[in-house]
Design an enzyme around this catalytic site. Structure first.
Site, PDB file in Angstrom:
ATOM      1  N   CYS A 124       1.212  10.031   8.219  1.00  0.00           N
ATOM      2  CA  CYS A 124       0.491   9.237   7.142  1.00  0.00           C
ATOM      3  C   CYS A 124      -0.620  10.233   6.352  1.00  0.00           C
ATOM      4  O   CYS A 124      -0.962  10.036   5.184  1.00  0.00           O
ATOM      5  CB  CYS A 124       0.190   8.028   7.321  1.00  0.00           C
ATOM      6  N   HIS A 260      -3.747   5.625   1.869  1.00  0.00           N
ATOM      7  CA  HIS A 260      -2.350   5.323   2.189  1.00  0.00           C
ATOM      8  C   HIS A 260      -2.081   4.093   2.235  1.00  0.00           C
ATOM      9  O   HIS A 260      -3.166   3.014   2.924  1.00  0.00           O
ATOM     10  CB  HIS A 260      -2.386   5.876   3.765  1.00  0.00           C
ATOM     11  N   ASN A 291       5.307   0.600   3.379  1.00  0.00           N
ATOM     12  CA  ASN A 291       4.777   1.725   4.015  1.00  0.00           C
ATOM     13  C   ASN A 291       5.630   3.003   4.176  1.00  0.00           C
ATOM     14  O   ASN A 291       6.565   2.894   4.879  1.00  0.00           O
ATOM     15  CB  ASN A 291       3.827   1.501   5.229  1.00  0.00           C
TER      16      ASN A 291
END
Length: 335
Positions: A124, A260, A291
């Site tokens: 990420c 993020h 996500n």
């Protein structure tokens, strides 16, 4: 005999992001479609994560296809041809071929050959790692323009019965073109890792056990939710503050916050910890996209631009954090 003169590079004092492009999985998957196997509800998922739906790729949307499409959109937005790129960097943990690197394939498809091309694996945090490297390459004169893509097909690594991470994951690719600038456009990067907590987000078992038959189930992802929430919400706030200070700014100077897209509660907690002004625009793409790991920050940026929520030149704090545990943050001027 006179020796030939080496051709000098053209270093520049500053760099900036010139254009952003993004593509999401075309399958819209609302919470109600996935709650059965995890014995949950739409209400529970929204309360825990802020996710209403996630976007997942069709069979035709391979990771290479999404990466190429996002790259072409970023090039068009920047007004740059692929042949002008000096480097192509792809951040991904879901490219399922050990070699060649996905970046080399994309470089060829977009006409960037013989640009340098390589993949980075920082989960990420991958996109922010890529921006840090692109900034350094441009300022050093190693490459005039650099393409950075965060691309993931997270749905290839989900277990429909897993309540720890699988239900939040989505697919997509987000890209940025970095080039020279007359004024500061990318601040210093504050980055690092904490491998001592590598088991906080992990793969269920090794590809070797899959190969030798010890465990023939497809490896998927898991996370220790409370551990990740605490680390991301509080330790990453410290990193974000360092990035603001390194750029010579104060929290009240930040106009856009693009973290993020891991979890809406983490996003809200980070904003609170940072003491950002109420006027700051906060990216919340996770609600509709899920996500998408390395793709989440550029996709969130693309949405803000597309919806007219931000202006060119606005100062944005972006921070990526996740598996590894790896992290990176920098302040950038939006294209």
């Amino acid at each position: 005999m006179t020796r030939p003169t080496l051709r000098s590079a053209q270093p520049t004092t500053y760099s900036r992001i010139l254009g952003i492009g993004g593509v999401r999985g075309e399958n819209v998957v609302p919470n109600d479609d996935i709650v059965g196997p995890i014995d949950s509800s739409d209400e529970w998922i929204q309360q825990r994560t802020g996710i209403i739906e996630r976007r997942r790729a069709t069979e035709e949307q391979t990771i290479a296809a999404m990466t190429e499409e996002a790259a072409r959109k970023a090039l068009a937005a920047a007004g740059i041809e692929g042949s002008q790129l000096g480097a192509v960097i792809v951040a991904t943990v879901t490219h399922l071929e050990q070699t060649p690197a996905l970046a080399t394939i994309i470089a060829d498809r977009i006409g960037a050959t013989p640009a340098a091309a390589y993949d980075i694996s920082a989960a990420c945090a991958g996109y922010c790692y890529g921006i840090a490297q692109a900034d350094a390459l441009v300022r050093a004169g190693t490459a005039e323009y650099v393409l950075v893509v965060g691309a993931e097909r997270m749905s290839d690594f989900i277990d429909p019965t897993d309540r720890t991470i699988s239900f939040i994951l989505g697919d997509g690719a987000g890209a940025a073109v970095v080039g020279p600038s007359d004024t500061p456009g990318i601040g210093p990067t504050v980055w690092g890792s904490d491998g001592g907590q590598a088991d906080a987000i992990y793969q269920t078992h090794s590809w070797l056990t899959f190969r030798d038959g010890t465990d023939t189930s497809w490896p998927t992802l898991r996370q220790k939710g409370p551990t990740v929430f605490k680390w991301a919400s509080f330790e990453m706030a410290k990193v974000a503050k360092e990035a603001i200070e390194a750029a010579g700014l104060r929290p009240e100077d930040i106009e856009v916050f693009i973290p993020h897209q891991a979890n809406m509660r983490i996003i809200d907690q980070l904003a609170k910890q940072l003491g950002l002004p109420e006027t700051v625009v906060i990216a919340r793409d996770i609600a509709q996209t899920g996500n998408t790991s390395a793709a989440s920050i550029p996709l969130a940026t693309e949405r803000l631009q597309r919806e007219g929520a931000v202006e060119s030149g606005a100062l944005a704090l972006q921070i990526g954090f996740g598996a590894g545990l790896a992290y990176a943050a920098q302040v950038v001027a939006l294209p």
